[in-house]
Motif scaffolding. Structure first.
Motif, PDB file in Angstrom:
ATOM      1  N   LEU A 189      -3.289   0.468  -3.766  1.00  0.00           N
ATOM      2  CA  LEU A 189      -3.002  -0.897  -3.337  1.00  0.00           C
ATOM      3  C   LEU A 189      -2.426  -1.619  -4.544  1.00  0.00           C
ATOM      4  O   LEU A 189      -3.096  -1.797  -5.564  1.00  0.00           O
ATOM      5  CB  LEU A 189      -4.259  -1.612  -2.834  1.00  0.00           C
ATOM      6  CG  LEU A 189      -3.996  -3.015  -2.295  1.00  0.00           C
ATOM      7  CD1 LEU A 189      -3.159  -2.958  -1.012  1.00  0.00           C
ATOM      8  CD2 LEU A 189      -5.304  -3.744  -2.036  1.00  0.00           C
ATOM      9  N   LEU A 190      -1.164  -1.980  -4.431  1.00  0.00           N
ATOM     10  CA  LEU A 190      -0.445  -2.648  -5.512  1.00  0.00           C
ATOM     11  C   LEU A 190      -0.529  -4.153  -5.259  1.00  0.00           C
ATOM     12  O   LEU A 190       0.105  -4.662  -4.337  1.00  0.00           O
ATOM     13  CB  LEU A 190       1.006  -2.178  -5.528  1.00  0.00           C
ATOM     14  CG  LEU A 190       1.179  -0.661  -5.682  1.00  0.00           C
ATOM     15  CD1 LEU A 190       2.465  -0.191  -5.059  1.00  0.00           C
ATOM     16  CD2 LEU A 190       1.102  -0.280  -7.132  1.00  0.00           C
ATOM     17  N   THR A 191      -1.329  -4.826  -6.050  1.00  0.00           N
ATOM     18  CA  THR A 191      -1.529  -6.258  -5.855  1.00  0.00           C
ATOM     19  C   THR A 191      -0.405  -7.051  -6.508  1.00  0.00           C
ATOM     20  O   THR A 191       0.222  -6.592  -7.469  1.00  0.00           O
ATOM     21  CB  THR A 191      -2.898  -6.701  -6.408  1.00  0.00           C
ATOM     22  OG1 THR A 191      -3.001  -6.289  -7.762  1.00  0.00           O
ATOM     23  CG2 THR A 191      -4.033  -6.064  -5.628  1.00  0.00           C
ATOM     24  N   ASP A 192      -0.143  -8.213  -5.959  1.00  0.00           N
ATOM     25  CA  ASP A 192       0.950  -9.067  -6.434  1.00  0.00           C
ATOM     26  C   ASP A 192       2.270  -8.301  -6.484  1.00  0.00           C
ATOM     27  O   ASP A 192       3.084  -8.490  -7.388  1.00  0.00           O
ATOM     28  CB  ASP A 192       0.632  -9.662  -7.816  1.00  0.00           C
ATOM     29  CG  ASP A 192      -0.558 -10.607  -7.763  1.00  0.00           C
ATOM     30  OD1 ASP A 192      -0.675 -11.362  -6.769  1.00  0.00           O
ATOM     31  OD2 ASP A 192      -1.373 -10.579  -8.692  1.00  0.00           O
TER      32      ASP A 192
ATOM     33  N   THR B 264       4.538  18.158  -6.911  1.00  0.00           N
ATOM     34  CA  THR B 264       5.252  16.974  -6.466  1.00  0.00           C
ATOM     35  C   THR B 264       4.360  16.237  -5.483  1.00  0.00           C
ATOM     36  O   THR B 264       3.319  16.758  -5.072  1.00  0.00           O
ATOM     37  CB  THR B 264       6.575  17.350  -5.755  1.00  0.00           C
ATOM     38  OG1 THR B 264       6.272  18.147  -4.599  1.00  0.00           O
ATOM     39  CG2 THR B 264       7.501  18.119  -6.687  1.00  0.00           C
ATOM     40  N   PHE B 265       4.764  15.030  -5.113  1.00  0.00           N
ATOM     41  CA  PHE B 265       4.048  14.360  -4.038  1.00  0.00           C
ATOM     42  C   PHE B 265       5.011  13.664  -3.108  1.00  0.00           C
ATOM     43  O   PHE B 265       6.148  13.373  -3.458  1.00  0.00           O
ATOM     44  CB  PHE B 265       2.955  13.415  -4.550  1.00  0.00           C
ATOM     45  CG  PHE B 265       3.398  12.135  -5.215  1.00  0.00           C
ATOM     46  CD1 PHE B 265       4.064  11.129  -4.514  1.00  0.00           C
ATOM     47  CD2 PHE B 265       3.094  11.894  -6.545  1.00  0.00           C
ATOM     48  CE1 PHE B 265       4.431   9.933  -5.118  1.00  0.00           C
ATOM     49  CE2 PHE B 265       3.449  10.699  -7.168  1.00  0.00           C
ATOM     50  CZ  PHE B 265       4.124   9.718  -6.446  1.00  0.00           C
ATOM     51  N   SER B 266       4.512  13.442  -1.900  1.00  0.00           N
ATOM     52  CA  SER B 266       5.213  12.645  -0.893  1.00  0.00           C
ATOM     53  C   SER B 266       4.421  11.364  -0.734  1.00  0.00           C
ATOM     54  O   SER B 266       3.200  11.352  -0.903  1.00  0.00           O
ATOM     55  CB  SER B 266       5.254  13.391   0.440  1.00  0.00           C
ATOM     56  OG  SER B 266       5.930  14.615   0.299  1.00  0.00           O
ATOM     57  N   ALA B 267       5.116  10.267  -0.404  1.00  0.00           N
ATOM     58  CA  ALA B 267       4.433   8.986  -0.273  1.00  0.00           C
ATOM     59  C   ALA B 267       5.065   8.129   0.806  1.00  0.00           C
ATOM     60  O   ALA B 267       6.268   8.197   1.050  1.00  0.00           O
ATOM     61  CB  ALA B 267       4.460   8.231  -1.602  1.00  0.00           C
TER      62      ALA B 267
ATOM     63  N   ALA C  35      -2.021   2.734   8.642  1.00  0.00           N
ATOM     64  CA  ALA C  35      -1.348   3.516   9.686  1.00  0.00           C
ATOM     65  C   ALA C  35       0.159   3.540   9.456  1.00  0.00           C
ATOM     66  O   ALA C  35       0.804   4.591   9.610  1.00  0.00           O
ATOM     67  CB  ALA C  35      -1.685   2.959  11.065  1.00  0.00           C
ATOM     68  N   ARG C  36       0.739   2.409   9.080  1.00  0.00           N
ATOM     69  CA  ARG C  36       2.178   2.368   8.816  1.00  0.00           C
ATOM     70  C   ARG C  36       2.535   3.194   7.581  1.00  0.00           C
ATOM     71  O   ARG C  36       3.510   3.949   7.583  1.00  0.00           O
ATOM     72  CB  ARG C  36       2.668   0.927   8.657  1.00  0.00           C
ATOM     73  CG  ARG C  36       2.696   0.144   9.943  1.00  0.00           C
ATOM     74  CD  ARG C  36       3.501  -1.141   9.836  1.00  0.00           C
ATOM     75  NE  ARG C  36       3.260  -1.923   8.647  1.00  0.00           N
ATOM     76  CZ  ARG C  36       2.249  -2.793   8.488  1.00  0.00           C
ATOM     77  NH1 ARG C  36       1.407  -2.999   9.463  1.00  0.00           N
ATOM     78  NH2 ARG C  36       2.129  -3.466   7.358  1.00  0.00           N
ATOM     79  N   ALA C  37       1.759   3.049   6.512  1.00  0.00           N
ATOM     80  CA  ALA C  37       2.022   3.820   5.294  1.00  0.00           C
ATOM     81  C   ALA C  37       1.841   5.313   5.560  1.00  0.00           C
ATOM     82  O   ALA C  37       2.617   6.142   5.071  1.00  0.00           O
ATOM     83  CB  ALA C  37       1.116   3.354   4.157  1.00  0.00           C
TER      84      ALA C  37
ATOM     85  N   LEU D 202       0.842  -1.195   0.000  1.00  0.00           N
ATOM     86  CA  LEU D 202       0.000   0.000   0.000  1.00  0.00           C
ATOM     87  C   LEU D 202       0.873   1.237   0.000  1.00  0.00           C
ATOM     88  O   LEU D 202       1.859   1.320   0.742  1.00  0.00           O
ATOM     89  CB  LEU D 202      -0.896   0.020   1.245  1.00  0.00           C
ATOM     90  CG  LEU D 202      -1.773   1.262   1.405  1.00  0.00           C
ATOM     91  CD1 LEU D 202      -2.916   1.235   0.395  1.00  0.00           C
ATOM     92  CD2 LEU D 202      -2.306   1.362   2.820  1.00  0.00           C
ATOM     93  N   ALA D 203       0.499   2.198  -0.825  1.00  0.00           N
ATOM     94  CA  ALA D 203       1.134   3.514  -0.827  1.00  0.00           C
ATOM     95  C   ALA D 203       0.074   4.551  -0.505  1.00  0.00           C
ATOM     96  O   ALA D 203      -1.044   4.482  -1.017  1.00  0.00           O
ATOM     97  CB  ALA D 203       1.744   3.817  -2.192  1.00  0.00           C
TER      98      ALA D 203
END
Length: 188
Positions: free
Chosen positions: A103-106, A143-146, A162-164, A51-52
């Motif tokens: 959500l990046l699957t696989d 720009t973005f932060s992630a 919460a962690r992301a 997850l990002a």
């Protein structure tokens, strides 16, 4: 004929209920529901997922400087760039004003970090051509932060988020315009 019209109307209503029309991303509710479902499948051995959480840097200053219409055009621009550069099975949602979840699957965390970094560079390299009431046609850079982390078997979506989110705040505190690994809290 009536059934066909009914089906089209039902499809349109479902789209309006689930898709943010400005960015093309899932609305928060739809993103959360679908992400939770995907994570439950991941917990059943369907492969890794990461997850990002992404936040457009200094978005308020874009609105303040160029107006809300230009800000909306920036949101649409960022949404379009991200949405068209994800894999088919990834989930993309607008989870707050200028905040998005992917959500990046696989996808394990290292690959996720690389893919989100690639998106970050894409956004930096593509100015938004916006129309400002005061300035006319303008090019707006953003720009973005992630923050990124990988799903841990059996955990809730809330814990992963919460962690992301914590990693996102670490990215902001390090000057923004970077992608941070939640585990290492490094990456800028």
């Amino acid at each position: 004929m009536v059934m066909l019209a009914h089906d089209r109307l039902a499809e349109r209503l479902e789209r309006w209920a689930n898709i943010d029309t400005m960015t093309g991303a899932l609305v928060r509710r739809a993103f959360m529901e679908r992400a939770q479902s995907r994570l439950e499948r991941t917990g059943s051995g369907a492969g890794p997922a990461s997850l990002a959480i992404i936040d457009i840097d200094h978005f308020k200053s874009i609105n303040d400087r160029h107006g809300h219409a230009a800000g909306d055009q920036v949101l649409a621009h960022v949404g379009r760039l991200i949405g068209t550069n994800l894999q088919q099975d990834d989930l993309f949602g607008r989870i707050g004003g200028e905040e998005f979840g992917i959500l990046l699957t696989d996808t394990g965390k290292q690959e996720a970090l690389a893919r989100i970094e690639s998106l970050r560079r894409l956004i930096v390299g593509n100015k938004c051509r916006a129309l400002s009431a005061e300035e006319g046609r303008i090019d707006v850079s953003c720009t973005f932060s992630a923050g990124v982390d990988e799903y841990r078997c059996g955990e809730t979506l809330s814990n992963l988020m919460a962690r992301a989110d914590s990693a996102l705040y670490a990215a902001k505190s390090r000057g923004r315009d970077c992608v941070v690994d939640a585990q290492m809290q490094s990456g800028c």
